[in-house]
Design a protein around this motif. Structure first.
Motif, PDB file in Angstrom:
ATOM      1  N   LEU A 159       3.997  33.090 149.806  1.00  0.00           N
ATOM      2  CA  LEU A 159       3.574  34.317 149.129  1.00  0.00           C
ATOM      3  C   LEU A 159       4.285  34.408 147.786  1.00  0.00           C
ATOM      4  CD1 LEU A 159       3.669  36.740 152.186  1.00  0.00           C
ATOM      5  CD2 LEU A 159       1.670  35.629 151.175  1.00  0.00           C
ATOM      6  N   ALA A 214       2.961  32.733 155.023  1.00  0.00           N
ATOM      7  CA  ALA A 214       2.031  33.375 155.952  1.00  0.00           C
ATOM      8  C   ALA A 214       1.035  32.372 156.506  1.00  0.00           C
ATOM      9  CB  ALA A 214       1.294  34.515 155.262  1.00  0.00           C
ATOM     10  N   THR A 230       3.028  36.851 158.909  1.00  0.00           N
ATOM     11  CA  THR A 230       4.003  36.545 157.860  1.00  0.00           C
ATOM     12  C   THR A 230       5.363  36.202 158.465  1.00  0.00           C
ATOM     13  OG1 THR A 230       2.849  38.046 156.343  1.00  0.00           O
ATOM     14  CG2 THR A 230       5.097  37.429 155.759  1.00  0.00           C
ATOM     15  N   LEU A 251       4.292  42.817 152.937  1.00  0.00           N
ATOM     16  CA  LEU A 251       3.965  41.780 153.914  1.00  0.00           C
ATOM     17  C   LEU A 251       5.234  41.218 154.551  1.00  0.00           C
ATOM     18  CD1 LEU A 251       1.200  39.946 151.860  1.00  0.00           C
ATOM     19  CD2 LEU A 251       0.834  41.032 154.093  1.00  0.00           C
TER      20      LEU A 251
END
Length: 212
Positions: free
Chosen positions: A45, A102, A149, A15
């Motif tokens: 994250l 994100a 992200t 990501l």
């Protein structure tokens, strides 16, 4: 306290590098009522090695499993790459590095295996992994979440606490973190991918996607 979304370390790296745009959820055994709820639209994250399984990561992305060890900090030293073999589990680190956050760009629910397969260019797992997530608790739809992200300017190290363990999606971190940084994809790149994902997800859905 900052909210974090828990995901495999190799997935968090994907990501953060723009190699994955989606995450899939149905809810873990430590979720409220064992069902996933998209309670937040912006979060950090959090990389974990809980249940991370090398044979469920696509062959082209296997080298990233070793690099993903950089997401953890172990007091006894980083585990050997040999620990990534299918029959070995990696111990949880003492600390993890948070390097990205994100925003939820779109949220779909799907029930069709063909749709999961069609979305495979946007995740690094094997199709078998994605289909297993779809098949678990078959009467409930699979949540497909499109994430925009951002990499934060400098990774922040966070202590791994006992309450962070287990099959859960959301964590409350005890350390302040900045919602700063640059998106991992340009606006044009992300818009093109978003349109393709929306087209795939909408074809198989009985209802319109929920845009956030």
């Amino acid at each position: 306290m900052p909210i974090a979304f828990k995901e495999w370390a190799v997935t968090v790296r994907a990501l953060a590098e723009g190699e994955q745009l989606l995450t899939l959820r149905k809810g873990g055994i430590r979720e409220p009522d064992k069902h996933f709820k998209l309670d937040y639209d912006r979060f950090f994250l959090y990389p974990t090695f809980d249940h991370q399984c090398s044979d469920l990561v696509r062959e082209s992305h296997q080298p990233e499993l070793t690099r993903a060890l950089e997401e953890g900090v172990w007091s006894d030293g980083e585990p050997s790459p040999h620990a990534l073999r299918r029959d070995r589990e990696i111990p949880q680190p003492d600390r993890v590095r948070i390097r990205a956050w994100a925003e939820v760009a779109a949220h779909y629910t799907i029930t069709d295996r063909r749709t999961v397969d069609a979305l495979s260019p946007f995740y690094v797992w094997t199709s078998d992994y994605a289909e297993k997530r779809l098949a678990w608790k078959r009467r409930h739809p699979l949540h497909v979440i499109l994430l925009r992200t951002y990499r934060i300017p400098r990774p922040v190290t966070v202590k791994v606490r006992d309450e962070y363990g287990g099959c859960r999606s959301w964590l409350e971190l005890t350390r302040d973190l900045p919602f700063e940084g640059t998106p991992v994809l340009s606006d044009d790149e992300f818009e093109r991918a978003s349109e393709e994902i929306a087209s795939i997800a909408s074809i198989a859905s009985d209802r319109e996607p929920v845009l956030v």
